[in-house]
Design a protein around this motif. Sequence first.
Motif, PDB file in Angstrom:
ATOM      1  N   PHE A 409       0.809  -1.217   0.000  1.00  0.00           N
ATOM      2  CA  PHE A 409       0.000   0.000   0.000  1.00  0.00           C
ATOM      3  C   PHE A 409       0.839   1.262   0.000  1.00  0.00           C
ATOM      4  O   PHE A 409       0.412   2.277   0.536  1.00  0.00           O
ATOM      5  N   LEU A 411       1.481   3.074  -2.453  1.00  0.00           N
ATOM      6  CA  LEU A 411       0.919   3.992  -3.447  1.00  0.00           C
ATOM      7  C   LEU A 411       1.886   4.352  -4.578  1.00  0.00           C
ATOM      8  O   LEU A 411       1.578   5.204  -5.397  1.00  0.00           O
ATOM      9  N   THR A 424      -6.895   3.515  -5.683  1.00  0.00           N
ATOM     10  CA  THR A 424      -7.187   2.742  -4.491  1.00  0.00           C
ATOM     11  C   THR A 424      -8.696   2.758  -4.366  1.00  0.00           C
ATOM     12  O   THR A 424      -9.318   3.804  -4.420  1.00  0.00           O
ATOM     13  N   MET A 426     -11.203   3.075  -2.328  1.00  0.00           N
ATOM     14  CA  MET A 426     -11.447   3.518  -0.958  1.00  0.00           C
ATOM     15  C   MET A 426     -10.446   2.913   0.013  1.00  0.00           C
ATOM     16  O   MET A 426     -10.794   2.525   1.115  1.00  0.00           O
ATOM     17  N   GLY A 427      -9.235   2.816  -0.423  1.00  0.00           N
ATOM     18  CA  GLY A 427      -8.188   2.387   0.484  1.00  0.00           C
ATOM     19  C   GLY A 427      -8.236   0.928   0.874  1.00  0.00           C
ATOM     20  O   GLY A 427      -7.580   0.523   1.812  1.00  0.00           O
TER      21      GLY A 427
END
Lengths: 609, 225, 190
Positions: A409, A411, A424, A426-427
Motif C-alpha cells: 500500500f 501507493l 485505491t 477507498m483504500g
Amino acid sequence: MNDSGTVLAVCTCGGTLCGRLATERIATSPGFVSALVSPDLCLPAGRARAASWLRETAAGSLVVAACGIPAAAHAVAEVARVAGVAGHRTSLVDLREGCAWVHPRPDQATAKALRMVASAAAGVREGMPPAPDAEVRPSGRVLVVGTDPGSLAAAARLSELGCEAVQVTGKLERFEGQAGEFMARIRTDQGAECHAVGAVIAAGDAPAGPPVVQSGQRVAFLLEGDPWPSVTESTLSAALHLVRDRGCRVVVFFRDMGVAGRGLEELYREARGSGVTFVRMEAGPPALVEANGGWNITLDVPGLGPITETVDVLISGATAALQGTRGLAEVLGVAPRKGGWAPRERALLEPVATERSGVFVIGPARGPYTTDQAVRQGEAAAMAALSVAAPGAVMVSARASVDTERCAFCLTCLRVCPHQAVTTAMGQTMRVLPAACQGCGVCAAACPAGAIQITESPNRRLLAEMDALMDGPSLGGRPTVVFACANSAVPALQAMGRLRLSYPAAVLVVPVPCLGRLEPVHCVRPLAAGAGRVLLCGCYDRSCEHLVGPASARRMVERASALAGELGLDPGAIHVASLAPVDWHGIGHLLNVPCDTEGSAKVTAHATA
Amino acid sequence: MIVAQQKPLEEIRQMVRGFRRLLVLGCGTCTTVCFAGGEKEVGLLSTSLRSVLGQEIEIEEAVVQRQCEWEFLDQVGEAVGRAEAVLSLGCGVGVQGIGERYPGVVALPGLNTAFMGLTEAPGIWGERCMACGDCLLHRTGGICPVARCAKSLLNGPCGGVQDGHCEISVDNPCAWVLIYDRLTQQGRVEQLEEIIPARDWKASHSGGPRRIVRPDLRDMVGEEV
Amino acid sequence: MQPRESAAQPVQRDHSWPLAIEAASGERVGLCFGCGICTGSCPLASAMDLLPSRLMKAVQLGLRERVLGATAPYLCVACETCAVRCPNGIDVARVMDAVRQASLTTGRPVPRVDIQRFHRWFLRTVWMFGRAHEGLLSAGYSLQQGRLLQDLSTGLALMRHGRLALWPHTVRRQREVRRLFRAIAQRGGR
C-alpha cells in the motif's frame, strides 16, 4: 487441465527457411515433449493440422517458431484456442525477420534460433494468467468543458452523430475513473454538478481579447514563448493592419519567427515591407518599465547596443496558459508541458488525444489557437470521443494486476503510472483500471514489493527468458543484449528483417513494452552471464507514448551501472539509445558497432548525439 | 510502529468546544494496531462525545488507510469539506497531514503520539527507537541505549542500577544490563571494550527537523518538459 | 512581465530616418530580415566596423548617428555581390551609397577622409579630361596623403601592365562632361 509438458511447432515458411536455418536441429531442441515441422502454419490447412497435433499431445504449453508477421500471431492464438492451450502459455518466436533474414551465416543463425526457442520455452512455463475480464459500460455521454469555438464545434458534431454532449462552463473540480466510465464534478455558480460520462473534451479558459489600440499610437508586440503558428499569424495580421490602416507605428519583439506555414511567409514579408519594425530578442528578454501610461522597452541588440522603444500599447503573445488552464490539466490527470498547457506533444498520439484514454484536450488548453484551428480540433475530438464513449458494454482485461498479498500500500504504482490507471478503491486494495492501463510496465519496475506485474510479461517470465537466451551455442562473438521498446526499436528491427539488412547474431533482442519497464536486475544479469554490452533502445523523450520511458530508463541505468561496478562488472557497458519509430537505419548503426571498448565509445557517442 | 494513546475525554471535549460540525477521522495502520485510533475507537469516541456534548455538535465518522499519504486523505475530501474541525485519531504525522492538505479546516489531535516501539505482549507496548539517525545497534548487541537508557548513555550503565532496573524509570530494565547480558549470551562481550565515542547528534532531531530526498525516486510525470 | 532596470544608457534613435534612406536609395530597407548573407559574401567585411547586415538593422532601427559615423559605407566598393545574393532582393550596395551620401551632406566629420579624397581625385581627373586619369589620380592622391614612395612599386607594375598611362586619354565632348558636373552642383550635389 492437460499438461503433459511443452511442445514446439516449427514453420519452415514454405520451405524457404530450410536453407538458412537447420530447421531439423531446431525441431529437436531439448525440453519439448513433442515437435512438429510444418511448411505453412499460417494457412488454414496448416493451422488445422497443427491444432489436431496439439490436441493429441495434450500439452499445457506451446512454443511456435515461425515468422514475425501479424498473421502468424493470429494463427498461433487460434491453434491454441482450438486445442485448449491457454493464451498465456503460448509463445511465438520470430525465426524469420528476427533471425534467418538478418543473420546471413546459417550456423550462427541456427545457434541464435536455438537460443530463442529455448528462451520462449523457459518463458511459457512462467506464464501468468491474465486478469479476469471486467465489464466496462460506457455511459454514451461526452463531457465538453468550455465555450470557445472548439468546444461548440465538438458539441455540435457529437449531437449530429447521435451522442449526448454535456456542455458545461464551470470549473472542473474532480475527475476520476477510466475511459467509458468517468465521474466528473463541475463547480458552477449554482453549486456542484456531478456527471457520469464516457469521455471528456476539455478546452480551458479562452483568453480575453487584446487591448484596444487607437489610431496613431505606438504599439509593441512581445512574443516571448515558443513560436506558435497561430500567434505568429495573428500578430503579423494585426501589425500590418495597424501600420497600414490605422497609422500606428509598430515594433514586434520576437524570439523565433517561425513562418513555415501557408501564407505566413508572404504575410511576414508584407509586414516588413510595410514598415513594421522587427527586433529579435537575441540576448534575452527586454527590460520593461512603465512610463507615462505606456511602456519603455529596452533591449540589448548585439553589435548595436541597448535600444529603447517607447510605446503606448504593449501586446503580449500568449506565453503561458491562463491560471484556469493550469489547474485543468492537474484535475484531468494529464501531465502539463512548459507554459502550463496540456498535454505533452507526443509523436505517436493522435492530434487531440492525451496520455489518458478518453481525455481529449483542444483549443485554449492546448496552446494558442486560431478559431479555425480550434474548430478542427473540436471536430476531431468529437470523433475520437465517440469511439470511447459509445454505449454498449465491453469486456476488458486489465494488462496489469496486483498481488494483494504482497502489496504494501505504498501507493508508488498509483503515483508513477503515466496513464492514471491505478486507483485505491477507498483504500481497501490497489485496483488497475482496465480501460486506462496501457501495459507499459512502469508500475512493475517501480513497485518495491514486486506486487504489480504486467500479465503478458511478469518479472519471472522475463528473467527466465533472459537467462535462457544467455545460455546456448556460440554466436560468433560476445553477446550484446538489446532491450527493444515496442514502439520504436521492435518495428525498426522488423524493418531491418524485411529489408534483409544484417546485424551480428550475437545481438540478443528482448522486446519490452516500454523502457520504463526495466530495472537494474535486467541490465546487470546479462553482464554477469557474459554479455559484453547491454543496450536499451527506445523512443526519444518527446516521443514516448508513456511519457517517462527514456527518462526513467536513464535514471535506472545510473543505478544499474553503479551496481555493475560493485559486482566487478563493467559499469560502462549499459547504455540507453533513442530512436525514431521504425528507424531501421539508426538501429542498424547501433547494432553493427563491434563489441569492444572502442565500439562502446561509439555507441555512447551515437546514443548521446 | 508508532504507538499512541487516546487523550483523556475531558481534554478532547475542551478541544472541540465551539465547533458545530466535527469529523472524527481514524487511521487504518499504526493507531489501529495499538488500539488507539482505528475504526472501533472512532466509533466509541464519537459515541462518547455525542453523549457528553449532545445537540451542540454534529459528529461524522470516517477512517482512511493512512493519514500520512495525500492520496488517502483526498478520499475524505467531501467529509472534511462538511466539517469545521477534524479530530484526528492518527499519530502526530496524521494530524499535520490533515492540516497541510486541508488548511481551511481545524485539525485537532485526539491522541498523544508516544513513541516508536513494538508489541511486547498483547496490550503492552514498549519504546524501542528514537530515530537518532545514526544507528549503532550493531555495537550494542541489538539493544538501543539511546532509546532504552533514560540517559542515553553510550558506554555502560551509570551508577544507579538497582536490581537490574533503571533508577529513573524504575519499571524499566537497565538497558546496559540488557546489553551486557545479550552480548555475553552471544559470546561477544568483549565488544563492550570498544569505546563508542561522543556522538554527533546532528543526525537526530537535535539537529533540526529531518528530511530525506531520493533523487532517483523523483516524480517524472509531473515535471514540465 | 516584471519591469527591470536597463543595463546601460540607450542609444538615440530617429524613427523617420529609415524612410529617408529608403527614399534616397530606392531600396525597401524594411524587407531585410537579418540573414547575414550580405556580410557573408562581402569581400571587405573583415575590414568593416559595422557589418553590412548589422548596418541594415541599424538603419531599420533608426540608429542614425551610429550608421553615419561608421566607416563601413566608405569601404564598400559596390561589387554588388550582396545585391546578387540577398534573398529579399535588396541592393545593399545602393543602401551603402545612400548612407555615404547622407554622411557627406550632414557636415559632420567624414569617417574615412582618405577614401573621400580618393574619390575626389577620381572625379577631378574626370572633370579635367572626361575620363579617369590613373596617373594624375594616383600621383595627386599619394601626394595629398603624404605617401610619396610607398606605392611606387605598385605604380611601376601597373605601368608595365598598361594600366597606368602617363598621358591622359581624353574624350571629344569634354564640355558635356563638365555640363554634367555643373548640373549636379546646381542640384546641391558635391
